[in-house]
Motif scaffolding. Structure first.
Motif, PDB file in Angstrom:
ATOM      1  N   ALA A  84       0.845  -1.193   0.000  1.00 20.75           N
ATOM      2  CA  ALA A  84       0.000   0.000   0.000  1.00 20.75           C
ATOM      3  C   ALA A  84       0.877   1.238   0.000  1.00 20.75           C
ATOM      4  O   ALA A  84       1.891   1.283   0.695  1.00 20.75           O
ATOM      5  CB  ALA A  84      -0.908   0.015   1.227  1.00 20.75           C
ATOM      6  N   GLY A  85       0.506   2.223  -0.797  1.00 21.11           N
ATOM      7  CA  GLY A  85       1.243   3.477  -0.812  1.00 21.11           C
ATOM      8  C   GLY A  85       2.406   3.490  -1.782  1.00 21.11           C
ATOM      9  O   GLY A  85       2.459   2.699  -2.728  1.00 21.11           O
ATOM     10  N   THR A  86       3.351   4.384  -1.535  1.00 23.75           N
ATOM     11  CA  THR A  86       4.470   4.605  -2.440  1.00 23.75           C
ATOM     12  C   THR A  86       5.685   3.782  -2.030  1.00 23.75           C
ATOM     13  O   THR A  86       6.150   3.912  -0.894  1.00 23.75           O
ATOM     14  CB  THR A  86       4.847   6.102  -2.453  1.00 23.75           C
ATOM     15  OG1 THR A  86       3.712   6.859  -2.882  1.00 23.75           O
ATOM     16  CG2 THR A  86       6.006   6.362  -3.405  1.00 23.75           C
ATOM     17  N   PRO A  87       6.203   2.930  -2.904  1.00 22.67           N
ATOM     18  CA  PRO A  87       7.405   2.156  -2.573  1.00 22.67           C
ATOM     19  C   PRO A  87       8.548   3.072  -2.154  1.00 22.67           C
ATOM     20  O   PRO A  87       8.741   4.145  -2.711  1.00 22.67           O
ATOM     21  CB  PRO A  87       7.722   1.445  -3.894  1.00 22.67           C
ATOM     22  CG  PRO A  87       6.414   1.351  -4.604  1.00 22.67           C
ATOM     23  CD  PRO A  87       5.694   2.623  -4.250  1.00 22.67           C
ATOM     24  N   GLY A  88       9.292   2.633  -1.148  1.00 24.06           N
ATOM     25  CA  GLY A  88      10.419   3.420  -0.658  1.00 24.06           C
ATOM     26  C   GLY A  88      10.073   4.278   0.545  1.00 24.06           C
ATOM     27  O   GLY A  88      10.963   4.691   1.290  1.00 24.06           O
ATOM     28  N   ILE A  89       8.786   4.566   0.756  1.00 25.44           N
ATOM     29  CA  ILE A  89       8.357   5.337   1.922  1.00 25.44           C
ATOM     30  C   ILE A  89       7.951   4.340   3.007  1.00 25.44           C
ATOM     31  O   ILE A  89       6.839   3.833   3.033  1.00 25.44           O
ATOM     32  CB  ILE A  89       7.170   6.282   1.604  1.00 25.44           C
ATOM     33  CG1 ILE A  89       7.511   7.199   0.438  1.00 25.44           C
ATOM     34  CG2 ILE A  89       6.784   7.088   2.837  1.00 25.44           C
ATOM     35  CD1 ILE A  89       8.635   8.190   0.723  1.00 25.44           C
ATOM     36  N   SER A  90       8.888   4.010   3.901  1.00 22.24           N
ATOM     37  CA  SER A  90       8.695   2.982   4.924  1.00 22.24           C
ATOM     38  C   SER A  90       8.300   1.636   4.306  1.00 22.24           C
ATOM     39  O   SER A  90       7.613   0.827   4.942  1.00 22.24           O
ATOM     40  CB  SER A  90       7.642   3.423   5.959  1.00 22.24           C
ATOM     41  OG  SER A  90       8.111   4.529   6.695  1.00 22.24           O
ATOM     42  N   ASP A  91       8.713   1.410   3.093  1.00 28.40           N
ATOM     43  CA  ASP A  91       8.489   0.155   2.372  1.00 28.40           C
ATOM     44  C   ASP A  91       9.733  -0.149   1.549  1.00 28.40           C
ATOM     45  O   ASP A  91      10.533   0.748   1.267  1.00 28.40           O
ATOM     46  CB  ASP A  91       7.275   0.267   1.428  1.00 28.40           C
ATOM     47  CG  ASP A  91       5.946   0.132   2.160  1.00 28.40           C
ATOM     48  OD1 ASP A  91       5.850  -0.761   3.023  1.00 28.40           O
ATOM     49  OD2 ASP A  91       5.019   0.899   1.869  1.00 28.40           O
ATOM     50  N   PRO A  92       9.918  -1.402   1.118  1.00 29.82           N
ATOM     51  CA  PRO A  92      11.080  -1.741   0.279  1.00 29.82           C
ATOM     52  C   PRO A  92      11.109  -0.917  -1.003  1.00 29.82           C
ATOM     53  O   PRO A  92      10.069  -0.524  -1.521  1.00 29.82           O
ATOM     54  CB  PRO A  92      10.860  -3.229  -0.029  1.00 29.82           C
ATOM     55  CG  PRO A  92       9.989  -3.732   1.070  1.00 29.82           C
ATOM     56  CD  PRO A  92       9.092  -2.586   1.428  1.00 29.82           C
TER      57      PRO A  92
END
Length: 232
Positions: A84-92
């Motif tokens: 969920a959301g934009t990759p790289g923002i607290s995500d891989p």
């Protein structure tokens, strides 16, 4: 000719929060990288998109970097999405993007959903400048980060688990004081979306009496704005 790496934001709750451009990119990609293929399969089925899907998450991203860069260099177009959301923002996403840059791969980042922007705007706190800290360290370095937040002059944003929300608010009370203004947003774009605003002390009283569910975004007044209000 090398392929392109597309960074594609996906809905954070409401499935309508995806752009037409994102849908077209996913339809045309040779490969879609997904944090959890089960979660992403549900979205892709909803969008009537059938493309090769490969797991890309924090436990395997180091192992498959070389394979992915090789695919890009061979001309494959790859779309990276998260749960969920934009990759790289607290995500891989950071490692692949960095490696793609090092190999002169063209990277195209699409605009789209991310939880902290609506939470920030909805908080009612100054957002002409702000700091984003993501998830705070759970153990080592947590006190150091909290001391840093106590000195942060701008509005700042952190993510938190619903199970640790009250603990975080109590820590903010200890380090920032009970009267610092804050906002807690949860379930953004979903059916039970909620934003509660008040002082840190008021938020502790509110959330101590209820079971909290969903993704949590906490927006906190900066020390500079707090001092300005106290001076008025």
């Amino acid at each position: 000719m090398s392929g392109q790496l597309f960074i594609v934001p996906t809905p954070i709750g409401n499935l309508e929060d995806i752009t037409l451009r994102a849908i077209n990119v996913l339809k045309s990609a040779d490969l879609i990288l997904a944090e959890d293929t089960r979660t992403s399969s549900f979205l892709l089925k909803h969008l009537e998109i059938s493309k090769p899907l490969k797991s890309y998450h924090q436990h395997n991203e180091h192992k498959i970097l070389e394979e992915l860069v090789s695919a890009l260099n061979s001309g494959k177009n790859i779309a990276l999405i998260s749960d969920a959301g934009t990759p790289g923002i607290s995500d891989p996403g950071f490692l692949l993007i960095r490696e793609a840059i090092a190999n002169d791969v063209t990277i195209i980042s699409l605009p789209g959903a991310t939880a902290f922007v609506p939470a920030l705007v909805n908080s009612g706190l100054p957002c002409n400048e702000f700091s984003f800290y993501g998830f705070l360290p759970q153990k080592k370095g947590r006190q150091t980060r909290l001391k840093l937040l106590a000195q942060e002059e701008k509005t700042f944003i952190v993510y938190e688990s619903p199970f640790r929300l009250v603990k975080l608010l109590e820590e903010l009370k200890e380090y920032l004081g009970p009267q610092r203004k804050a906002s807690v947003s949860r379930e953004i774009t979903k059916l039970f979306e909620e934003t509660k605003r008040g002082t840190v002390e008021e938020l502790i009283a509110f959330y101590s009496l209820k079971t909290v569910k969903g993704e949590i975004v906490v927006v906190v007044q900066g020390s500079k704005n707090s001092e300005n209000e106290d001076a008025e």
